[in-house]
Design a protein around this motif. Structure first.
Motif, PDB file in Angstrom:
ATOM      1  N   LEU A 135      33.380  33.308  34.850  1.00 27.34           N
ATOM      2  CA  LEU A 135      34.467  33.283  34.181  1.00 27.34           C
ATOM      3  C   LEU A 135      35.414  32.474  34.251  1.00 27.34           C
ATOM      4  N   LYS A 136      36.812  32.377  33.452  1.00 21.87           N
ATOM      5  CA  LYS A 136      37.751  31.381  33.716  1.00 21.87           C
ATOM      6  C   LYS A 136      38.373  31.285  35.080  1.00 21.87           C
ATOM      7  N   ASP A 137      38.431  32.585  35.794  1.00 23.15           N
ATOM      8  CA  ASP A 137      38.831  32.612  37.041  1.00 23.15           C
ATOM      9  C   ASP A 137      37.980  32.100  38.258  1.00 23.15           C
TER      10      ASP A 137
END
Length: 106
Positions: free
Chosen positions: A29-31
């Motif tokens: 994920l982007k995080d």
């Protein structure tokens, strides 16, 4: 890289909803956290099995999915109390276990 609790186990569990020989990937994920794809589909499948009376391993699989379900925002879209209310036993089980997860996490 931050893997969500249970990601490796979910990779094997989630195979139950795809054709034999197929593997669902983990995605980043982007995080930066990594989650296992197919978890929501498998949860829906397992809720149906739970509603037909299966317990034991099905309960364990549903519980194992909860950290991923939180991470992908399922409980933001459908709050825990919505899972608990109503007459669907599988949804209620998920909601109750999500509450326990939050208490243990804090």
């Amino acid at each position: 890289m931050n893997k969500i609790q249970g990601t490796e186990q979910l990779a094997n569990i989630n195979k139950k909803v795809v054709e034999d020989g197929q593997n669902l990937p983990s995605v980043k994920l982007k995080d930066g956290s990594t989650v296992q794809t197919g978890t929501v589909a498998t949860m829906l499948h397992n809720i149906q099995l739970y509603n037909f009376g299966e317990r034991g391993a099905i309960e364990d699989e549903l519980i194992l999915a909860i950290p991923t379900l939180f991470k992908v925002g399922l409980f933001d879209l459908f709050p825990i109390n919505e899972w608990i209310n109503g007459d669907n036993a599988g949804r209620k089980f998920i909601g109750e276990q999500a509450k326990i997860y939050l208490k243990e996490k804090d």
